[in-house]
Design a protein around this motif. Sequence first.
Motif, mmCIF file in Angstrom:
data_model
loop_
_atom_site.group_PDB
_atom_site.id
_atom_site.type_symbol
_atom_site.label_atom_id
_atom_site.label_comp_id
_atom_site.label_asym_id
_atom_site.label_seq_id
_atom_site.Cartn_x
_atom_site.Cartn_y
_atom_site.Cartn_z
ATOM 1 N N ILE A 207 -5.123 -86.186 -22.083
ATOM 2 C CA ILE A 207 -3.919 -85.669 -21.472
ATOM 3 C C ILE A 207 -3.310 -86.916 -20.455
ATOM 4 C CG2 ILE A 207 -5.048 -84.696 -19.173
ATOM 5 C CD1 ILE A 207 -2.941 -82.423 -19.321
ATOM 6 N N GLU A 208 -1.857 -87.086 -20.526
ATOM 7 C CA GLU A 208 -1.075 -87.951 -19.663
ATOM 8 C C GLU A 208 -0.274 -87.390 -18.925
ATOM 9 O OE1 GLU A 208 0.539 -91.347 -21.701
ATOM 10 O OE2 GLU A 208 -1.404 -91.372 -23.049
ATOM 11 N N PHE A 209 -0.461 -87.594 -17.327
ATOM 12 C CA PHE A 209 0.427 -86.935 -16.463
ATOM 13 C C PHE A 209 1.661 -88.101 -16.321
ATOM 14 C CE2 PHE A 209 -3.300 -84.459 -15.292
ATOM 15 C CZ PHE A 209 -2.724 -83.270 -15.646
ATOM 16 N N PRO A 210 2.917 -87.597 -16.398
ATOM 17 C CA PRO A 210 4.049 -88.701 -15.994
ATOM 18 C C PRO A 210 3.927 -88.605 -14.338
ATOM 19 C CG PRO A 210 4.760 -86.464 -16.615
ATOM 20 C CD PRO A 210 3.604 -86.348 -16.683
ATOM 21 N N THR A 211 3.947 -89.786 -13.932
ATOM 22 C CA THR A 211 3.834 -90.066 -12.390
ATOM 23 C C THR A 211 4.831 -91.043 -12.115
ATOM 24 O OG1 THR A 211 2.362 -91.878 -12.403
ATOM 25 C CG2 THR A 211 1.363 -89.816 -12.315
ATOM 26 N N PRO A 212 5.389 -91.285 -10.957
ATOM 27 C CA PRO A 212 6.347 -92.374 -10.531
ATOM 28 C C PRO A 212 6.181 -93.644 -11.034
ATOM 29 C CG PRO A 212 5.875 -90.803 -8.554
ATOM 30 C CD PRO A 212 5.040 -90.570 -9.875
ATOM 31 N N LYS A 213 4.808 -93.908 -10.980
ATOM 32 C CA LYS A 213 4.223 -95.282 -11.220
ATOM 33 C C LYS A 213 3.816 -95.318 -12.698
ATOM 34 C CE LYS A 213 2.086 -95.832 -6.700
ATOM 35 N NZ LYS A 213 0.668 -95.294 -6.434
ATOM 36 N N GLY A 214 4.591 -94.744 -13.709
ATOM 37 C CA GLY A 214 3.982 -94.551 -15.099
ATOM 38 C C GLY A 214 3.042 -93.542 -15.354
ATOM 39 N N SER A 215 2.747 -93.347 -16.667
ATOM 40 C CA SER A 215 1.895 -92.273 -16.913
ATOM 41 C C SER A 215 0.485 -92.451 -16.498
ATOM 42 C CB SER A 215 2.060 -91.895 -18.645
ATOM 43 O OG SER A 215 1.421 -92.777 -19.233
ATOM 44 N N PHE A 216 -0.143 -91.431 -16.299
ATOM 45 C CA PHE A 216 -1.475 -91.351 -15.746
ATOM 46 C C PHE A 216 -2.544 -90.527 -16.623
ATOM 47 C CE2 PHE A 216 -5.034 -89.174 -13.349
ATOM 48 C CZ PHE A 216 -5.673 -90.427 -12.835
ATOM 49 N N LYS A 217 -3.424 -91.334 -17.300
ATOM 50 C CA LYS A 217 -4.273 -90.625 -18.324
ATOM 51 C C LYS A 217 -5.261 -90.193 -17.749
ATOM 52 C CE LYS A 217 -5.671 -91.431 -23.015
ATOM 53 N NZ LYS A 217 -6.045 -92.226 -24.268
ATOM 54 N N ALA A 218 -5.405 -88.536 -17.752
ATOM 55 C CA ALA A 218 -6.578 -88.268 -16.738
ATOM 56 C C ALA A 218 -7.818 -87.709 -17.589
ATOM 57 C CB ALA A 218 -6.201 -86.873 -16.201
ATOM 58 N N LEU A 219 -7.449 -87.461 -18.714
ATOM 59 C CA LEU A 219 -8.645 -87.249 -19.833
ATOM 60 C C LEU A 219 -8.575 -87.821 -21.145
ATOM 61 C CD1 LEU A 219 -8.679 -83.136 -19.416
ATOM 62 C CD2 LEU A 219 -10.119 -84.694 -18.440
ATOM 63 N N ASP A 220 -9.760 -88.312 -21.694
ATOM 64 C CA ASP A 220 -9.660 -89.309 -22.728
ATOM 65 C C ASP A 220 -10.509 -88.761 -23.459
ATOM 66 O OD1 ASP A 220 -9.054 -91.533 -24.408
ATOM 67 O OD2 ASP A 220 -10.862 -92.345 -23.909
ATOM 68 N N ASN A 221 -10.004 -88.314 -24.979
ATOM 69 C CA ASN A 221 -11.273 -87.913 -26.211
ATOM 70 C C ASN A 221 -12.246 -86.693 -25.486
ATOM 71 O OD1 ASN A 221 -11.930 -87.484 -28.603
ATOM 72 N ND2 ASN A 221 -13.301 -89.449 -28.641
ATOM 73 N N VAL A 222 -11.753 -85.804 -25.070
ATOM 74 C CA VAL A 222 -12.826 -84.558 -24.472
ATOM 75 C C VAL A 222 -13.120 -83.684 -25.917
ATOM 76 C CG1 VAL A 222 -13.178 -82.686 -23.192
ATOM 77 C CG2 VAL A 222 -11.759 -84.700 -22.043
ATOM 78 N N ASN A 223 -14.329 -83.928 -25.965
ATOM 79 C CA ASN A 223 -14.725 -82.884 -27.008
ATOM 80 C C ASN A 223 -15.987 -81.946 -26.821
ATOM 81 O OD1 ASN A 223 -13.510 -84.023 -29.745
ATOM 82 N ND2 ASN A 223 -14.329 -85.922 -28.573
ATOM 83 N N LEU A 224 -15.783 -80.536 -27.165
ATOM 84 C CA LEU A 224 -16.793 -79.528 -26.672
ATOM 85 C C LEU A 224 -16.738 -78.482 -27.648
ATOM 86 C CD1 LEU A 224 -18.556 -79.228 -24.286
ATOM 87 C CD2 LEU A 224 -16.746 -78.114 -22.930
ATOM 88 N N LYS A 225 -17.712 -77.945 -28.020
ATOM 89 C CA LYS A 225 -17.799 -76.796 -28.910
ATOM 90 C C LYS A 225 -18.506 -75.715 -28.108
ATOM 91 C CE LYS A 225 -17.514 -78.885 -33.238
ATOM 92 N NZ LYS A 225 -17.984 -79.358 -34.569
ATOM 93 N N ILE A 226 -18.048 -74.674 -27.958
ATOM 94 C CA ILE A 226 -18.742 -73.458 -27.328
ATOM 95 C C ILE A 226 -18.963 -72.218 -28.161
ATOM 96 C CG2 ILE A 226 -18.501 -71.941 -25.232
ATOM 97 C CD1 ILE A 226 -16.678 -74.291 -24.168
ATOM 98 N N LYS A 227 -20.095 -71.793 -28.093
ATOM 99 C CA LYS A 227 -20.387 -70.520 -28.563
ATOM 100 C C LYS A 227 -19.989 -69.168 -28.101
ATOM 101 C CE LYS A 227 -24.405 -72.354 -29.171
ATOM 102 N NZ LYS A 227 -25.720 -72.855 -29.566
ATOM 103 N N LYS A 228 -20.087 -68.155 -28.757
ATOM 104 C CA LYS A 228 -19.770 -66.972 -28.277
ATOM 105 C C LYS A 228 -20.957 -66.805 -27.119
ATOM 106 C CE LYS A 228 -17.911 -62.584 -29.656
ATOM 107 N NZ LYS A 228 -16.623 -62.389 -28.852
ATOM 108 N N GLY A 229 -20.249 -65.903 -25.893
ATOM 109 C CA GLY A 229 -21.583 -65.542 -25.104
ATOM 110 C C GLY A 229 -22.150 -66.604 -24.237
#
Lengths: 332, 308
Positions: free
Chosen positions: B13-35
């Motif tokens: 995710i990149e947030f647009p900021t006045p100083k250009g875009s800010f990349k907060a998250l990079d390649n987050v991978n997660l698998k979650i099972k039910k329960g």
Amino acid sequence: MSQSSTNLFSPVLAIFQSENPGASLLGFFKQLIMPVIGILVFLLIWDIGAKNIHTSLGTFPGPVQVYEQTLGLIDEHQAERQKEQAFYERQEQRNAKKLAKNPDAKVKIRPYTGKPTFFDQIGTSLITVLSGFVLASLIAIPAGIMIGLNQPLYSALNPLIQLFKPVSPLAWLPLVTMVVSALYVSKDPMFAKSFVTSLVTVSLCCLWPTLLNTAVGVSGISKDLQNVSQVLRLSFMTHVVKIVLPSSIPMMFTGLRLSLGIAWMVLIAAEMLAQNPGLGKFVWDEFQNGSSNSLGRIMVAVLVIGLIGFMLDRVMLQIQKKVSWDKTAVLR
Amino acid sequence: MTTTHLELTGVDIEFPTPKGSFKALDNVNLKIKKGEYISLIGHSGCGKSTVLNIVAGLYQATKGGVLLDGKEVNEPGPERAVVFQNHSLLPWLTAYENVELAVKQVFKGKKSKAEMKEWIEHNLELVHMTHAMHKRPDEISGGMKQRVGIARALAMEPKVLLMDEPFGALDALTRAHLQDSLMEIQNELNNTVIMITHDVDEAVLLSDRIVMMTNGPEATVGEILEIDLPRPRNRIELADDPQYNHYRAAVLSFLYEKQRKPEESDAAAKPAKKEKLARNLQNDTTEETTGAVSTAETTTGNDKVKAA
Ligand SMILES: Nc1ncnc2c1ncn2[C@@H]1O[C@H](COP(=O)(O)OP(=O)(O)OP(=O)(O)O)[C@@H](O)[C@H]1O
Ligand SMILES: [Mg+2]
């Protein structure tokens, strides 16, 4: 609105609510003493000042003259009412006689057309100001909500709002008068033209504070509550009713109270200029009349206008307290 | 049960900021099972709330995406209920009405009026709020507000329950109390939960897995720690449990050793004791993979963390 006048009434209430009347009576006098001193000093300065101002209509009215004129206006009103009653009684007697002679005779009662008294004018002004205010609110609140919810719409309309907001009622009045007489044509009009003119002028001028404050209130809804609304997938109407309206009520009422204050001021000016019935016309008529009583009567009108403006604001405050969900908020 | 229920794949995710875009998250991978009960832990500002908001649908990933039961998530919805950090109750509605708003929205046409009432009261009962259900948020305590917030989310019968530091603003006692309530409820309902927390004990006590995030910007999943402790869990018994303390040390090691805050690592003069502690903690994590941990080592490690 002045704060001292608010406090003027609160001690009176405190006495009735208190369980220990003796102690609160003392508090009552303590609280009351400053407002009373203020008023007495004002009356004194007024009295001395008035005696030293000489106009072409005699000396400026002091407190005593104003009091006398108030009584005079009340007498006048009662006399007028008696005349009116007598007028209708006479008609009824005449009609009864006619019917006794000939049961098929057509009878009618003509309305009384006496000169409106000071109190009639107060009534007219109050009806006009409230109608204009209600009309303005009915437009301004929904419009404010739409503008507040929709940033592009706000950007589009903001320059127009800023342009029209500072326009004086006196500038609108000629235009409104012409437009009303051009468009409001009917054989049996429900409202007098003068009433419609005053109403539209008042509405046009008092629209803006409610519109802007509602918009600001709506656009300031907390991000958290907006998120809640999104997660719940509330429909537009539910969102407005359950979240937008309650959270913008404080700002909305700030706007409404400003609007009502402006409406009242604008109305008096409009009535004066357009010769539309109401308190403004009363003042103008007295000014044109130029009798020795005129200045005193105008002064009575000035005080009554102030008092009514104050009461209107108090009424709005009570309504605000009623509908506000946050009963702990200090409202004044 | 073992199939993937919720899946984050390559989320940027990149947030647009006045100083250009800010990349907060990079390649987050997660698998979650039910329960499954997942905790997200990481330093302040690393992007935990951002991950949660993406799953909630309140933010849109710039790249990658979220799948829930094979369907892509791209807008908020009641099947992913959120418990917000600051309760976010509507202040003009009572506790009951707050839950009612959610229930009406989710069960419109599916439950009768009487059933809805019963369901609302049942959920308030779950969080022990029956006695104050007709009070408004400003008339109840912070912990009670948070309970109502949880009841509101539970009442929506979500597929995934998202909680952003649900107990962050509470005092330690109230927090422990609410954690216990939450464990009870979880025993009964077995919801899929993602919870953000700053509290290591809370994470270990409640979770099946702890997801530890690296520092931002461009934060991502650092390590994932499986918590294999039997349920129901009891905080007092666990306090002396070597396994529990080992997990605890592993998380602490990640947070304060591997992902030290920049300002902390700048502090040039570090006391020798702290170095030693760090080494100690490191040992724990390496041994964690083998599974065998000596009791004495972890408890001393734990004590020193408290002292530090
Ligand atoms: N809407 C936004 N616009 C720009 N930057 C944002 C936005 N939301 C978050 N950020 C940035 O993304 C980063 C991660 O923020 P986030 O709120 O997810 O942190 P967090 O891990 O939840 O922190 P905390 O534990 O303090 O709540 C921060 O650097 C923040 O400044
Ligand atoms: Mg956060």
